[in-house]
Structure formats: C-alpha cells, structure tokens
Design a protein around this motif. Structure first.
Motif, PDB file in Angstrom:
ATOM      1  N   MET A 104       1.021  -1.028   0.068  1.00 17.74           N
ATOM      2  CA  MET A 104       0.030   0.514   0.055  1.00 17.74           C
ATOM      3  C   MET A 104       0.858   1.275  -0.098  1.00 17.74           C
ATOM      4  O   MET A 104       2.057   1.252   0.303  1.00 17.74           O
ATOM      5  N   GLU A 144      -3.748   3.953   3.855  1.00 17.33           N
ATOM      6  CA  GLU A 144      -4.667   3.286   3.141  1.00 17.33           C
ATOM      7  C   GLU A 144      -4.527   1.827   3.145  1.00 17.33           C
ATOM      8  O   GLU A 144      -5.378   1.510   3.261  1.00 17.33           O
ATOM      9  N   ASP A 165      -8.030   1.432   5.994  1.00 15.55           N
ATOM     10  CA  ASP A 165      -9.397   1.833   5.527  1.00 15.55           C
ATOM     11  C   ASP A 165      -9.109   0.569   4.510  1.00 15.55           C
ATOM     12  O   ASP A 165     -11.169   0.517   4.235  1.00 15.55           O
ATOM     13  N   TRP A 166      -8.529  -0.037   3.864  1.00 11.25           N
ATOM     14  CA  TRP A 166      -9.063  -0.367   2.917  1.00 11.25           C
ATOM     15  C   TRP A 166      -9.438  -2.350   3.013  1.00 11.25           C
ATOM     16  O   TRP A 166      -9.725  -3.069   3.195  1.00 11.25           O
TER      17      TRP A 166
END
Length: 417
Positions: free
Chosen positions: A85, A90, A93-94
């Motif tokens: 990532m 990020e 959140d993923w």
C-alpha cells in the motif's frame, strides 16, 4: 441418550474424551460462510469458541485489530511497503471494508493477536505454511484450510462424525500430529474439485405431467402436443439440471461443445466466415442481399406482398439494422407457417453463400467431418453450453453440415476430406 448422540458414535462423554487422549486424532474440516470474511471466521472459530464466534461483528472486530496493528507500527513506511500500500492509513481503510478478503498479512497479525501458531494447509500445493512460530508468546497451534479462494477451520477429533462440542480446536505449539490427516483433507478437496471441473452440466425442461426431460422450450411444446396427459395437465414444467460425470458417456444426441476434436463451434459475429452476418453478398432467386443475414431477415416476408418492408430490410447498412427493421413488422406480416418454412429457407441461404464464394466454401470444407455448432442464445438457430453440454436445436450448424456434404459430393470429394 441425547448426550451420547451429541458425542458421536454412541459413546458417552467420558469414553469419548478417553478416546481423544489415547487415539490419533483425525482432521475435520468445519465450514464457515463464504462472504469475503472467511479468514476471520476461521480464526475466530479456532480461537474464540466455534461457530458462535463466526459473526459479522467478530469479523469486523478482527479487521479493526489488523488496521490498528498497521497504524501503530513504529516504522509505517516499511510496513506500508510490505502491505503493498501507499500508506498504513490506506491499508487500514482497505481492510475495514467487508468486501475485501483477508490473506497472509492478516494471518500474521491475528496469529500475534491470539498468541497462536497458525498452520495453513494449502490445497493447491498440498503444503503446510506456519505463521506465528517465532513469537515467544505463542501458546498453541491452530489449523486452517486454504483452497485458493476460501478459508475453513480444521479441528481434530477421534472420528469424523464427532460433534463440535467434543472437537479439539487448538494443539500444543509445534504439534504436528494432525498434519498428515490435514493434508489428506487438502488432497480430498482437490480431487473433488477436479471431479466437479470434469462434470458437464446442461439446463433441461422437465414436464411436471409425466416427468419427461426435454432439451428446450420448443421440444417441450412438441412433447405437450404429441403426448397425452391427464385432464388436469396445464403444460406445467420446471427447469432442471442434467449432470454428466467426466467418465460417463454423453446421452445420445448430446454434443460436448468443449471437444475441439469433434466439434467446430463459432459465434454469430460479422468477422466469422461461417456466420450469417459475415460481410459477403448472397443471391437467392435472382435477388442480391448484402449478407446472408439480410436475406434471412427478409425470408419470412418474401411472397407476402410486403415489398416495401423487404426493400427496407435489404437496404439496411448492417445486419443489426436489418434485424431491427424486420422486428418492426406487424405480427401478421410474415408467413403464418414460418416455423415450418424456416428450415428450407435457411438451407437455401447457406447453400447460396458457400456456393457463390470460393474462399468461404474452402473455410466450410476445412471443418472436415466435425459437427458444427453456432453458439447463440437463439435456441432454434444455435446452441449454448454454459456447462459444456450444448442445448438448442442448432439449425444453423446442421444446415452448414448439410451444405458442406452437398458441396463435397458435387465436387467428387470423399466424406470428411
């Protein structure tokens, strides 16, 4: 009696636990939901207490733990790189998105969270990969089966019929006593997957009046008109699926469209020489049509006094436009017995196309003695084969075979040459 049944094999709880201690345990695959969170369910099953722990709330809790572990990493840049990532935020959140699968990164994090050595039984490679073994705080070992698309928990018990209340979900750290049996589960999964992959399936229509299985709606309509049923029969039917195992012979008249040695299949596209819509003019009864498709869309109206309609179909720029014009005609415009006439009209068009173009004739003759199948959603003109077994009348394919043999015979060529 209820207690004995719950323990499996009719033994009392005491007998069962004594057997657990004295007999080698066998691996049992427990199933968890297949909804993108199977990894989290599988680990929760082993660490938090069986099926009761396999909830969406638990999966979200474990996803949050993975997110926080990444966010709290003292070296976020390196962690983001390892996670593939741009940043740990990020990733956080993923992974909190319920539609994203968990994998190796999450196994490493949750092995640390549960202080558990996680043995992943990989079906495709029939290997076992261990995670968490280097953690000094690791207190036990759990097993999960990975099919390549899904994770399931693996437990141990004295026999495969054991109920969940007497299974062993965790083992001592480094304990490999279940590995041989677990790998047998992996091999069994791959054998079953191969068996299912070799199966060929086809949709059929079953008559609810007498149980006859028909190939398609048209065959069912013919069946209803020819076979006498009870007075209460109202042409009732249902869709059913026929499954042919890989080592079974196909029913008589069935085409295996996946057999490239026996079947030449094609799609109805403008770039396919065998297709009606291929860019090659045809002349039928002294009239020239842009493509065979143009002739075919005109055919239901020829001789019916629909000269204006036929002219508009013939002058259409493309086969698609010709189709649109033809379908704009009124219900009474075509011949009332078109269903009976269409086979002869199709053969006339096919013969005209392949006898008037040497290059196309050579393409048709090059199919040798193979069956020809037009893959099309039109159940009369072509066939569909979502499971390998083709269904449909394949009138276009049959007409091509008939014309191929006619051309071969007229040229003095042997059959299949």
């Amino acid at each position: 009696l209820k207690t004995r049944a719950a323990c499996g094999c009719g033994r009392s709880p005491r007998d069962f636990w004594e057997a657990m201690a004295s007999e080698p345990l066998v691996a049992i695959r427990r199933t968890v939901p297949n909804d993108h969170s199977c990894l989290f369910y599988a680990l929760a099953y082993l660490a938090d207490g069986g099926q009761d722990a396999c909830s969406k709330a638990k999966a979200r809790e474990l996803r949050q733990i993975c997110a926080e572990d990444a966010l709290n990493d003292p070296d976020p840049a390196t962690r983001a790189l390892l996670l593939g990532m741009n940043s740990v935020q990020e990733y956080a959140d993923w992974i909190k998105n319920d539609m994203h699968w968990g994998g190796e990164n999450e196994i490493i994090t949750l092995a640390k969270h549960y202080h558990l050595e996680v043995a992943v039984i990989c079906c495709q490679s029939t290997r076992i990969l261990c995670y968490g073994s280097d953690d000094p705080s690791c207190r036990g070992r759990g097993h999960i089966l990975y099919t390549g698309q899904h994770y399931d928990p693996v437990v141990g018990a004295a026999d495969v019929s054991a109920m969940p209340n007497v299974e062993q979900r965790q083992f001592p750290r480094g304990d490999v006593s279940l590995e041989a049996s677990a790998l047998a589960l992996a091999r069994a999964h791959m054998e079953e997957a191969a068996r299912r992959a070799s199966q060929r399936r086809a949709k059929r229509i079953k008559c609810l009046g007498c149980g006859t299985v028909c190939n398609d709606a048209e065959a069912f309509a013919t069946h209803c008109s020819e076979v006498e049923h009870d007075d209460d029969f109202a042409c009732d039917c249902e869709e059913t699926e026929v499954v042919i195992e890989g080592d079974e012979s196909l029913p008589e008249g069935t085409i295996d469209i996946s057999d490239v040695n026996a079947v030449h299949s094609f799609y109805e596209t403008e770039k396919e020489p065998l297709a009606m819509s291929y860019d090659a003019s045809v002349e039928v009864a002294g009239v020239t049509y842009r493509t065979m498709a143009h002739y075919w869309y005109c055919a239901p109206f020829l001789g019916r006094g629909e000269d204006d309609l036929v002219s508009r179909i013939r002058s259409a720029e493309t086969p698609v436009e010709a189709d649109i014009v033809a379908h704009s005609a009124g219900v009474n415009a075509q011949w009332p017995d078109w269903r009976e006439r269409r086979g002869a009209a199709l053969r006339e068009g096919v013969l005209a196309k392949f006898s008037q173009h040497d290059a196309l004739r050579d393409v048709l003759l090059a199919t040798g003695s193979k069956q020809i199948v037009c893959v099309s959603p039109d159940s009369w003109a072509g066939m569909q084969a979502p499971g390998g077994l083709a269904t449909g009348a394949n009138a276009v394919g049959k007409a091509l075979v008939e014309v191929r043999e006619q051309l071969r015979s007229s040229a003095g060529m042997p059959v299949g040459a």
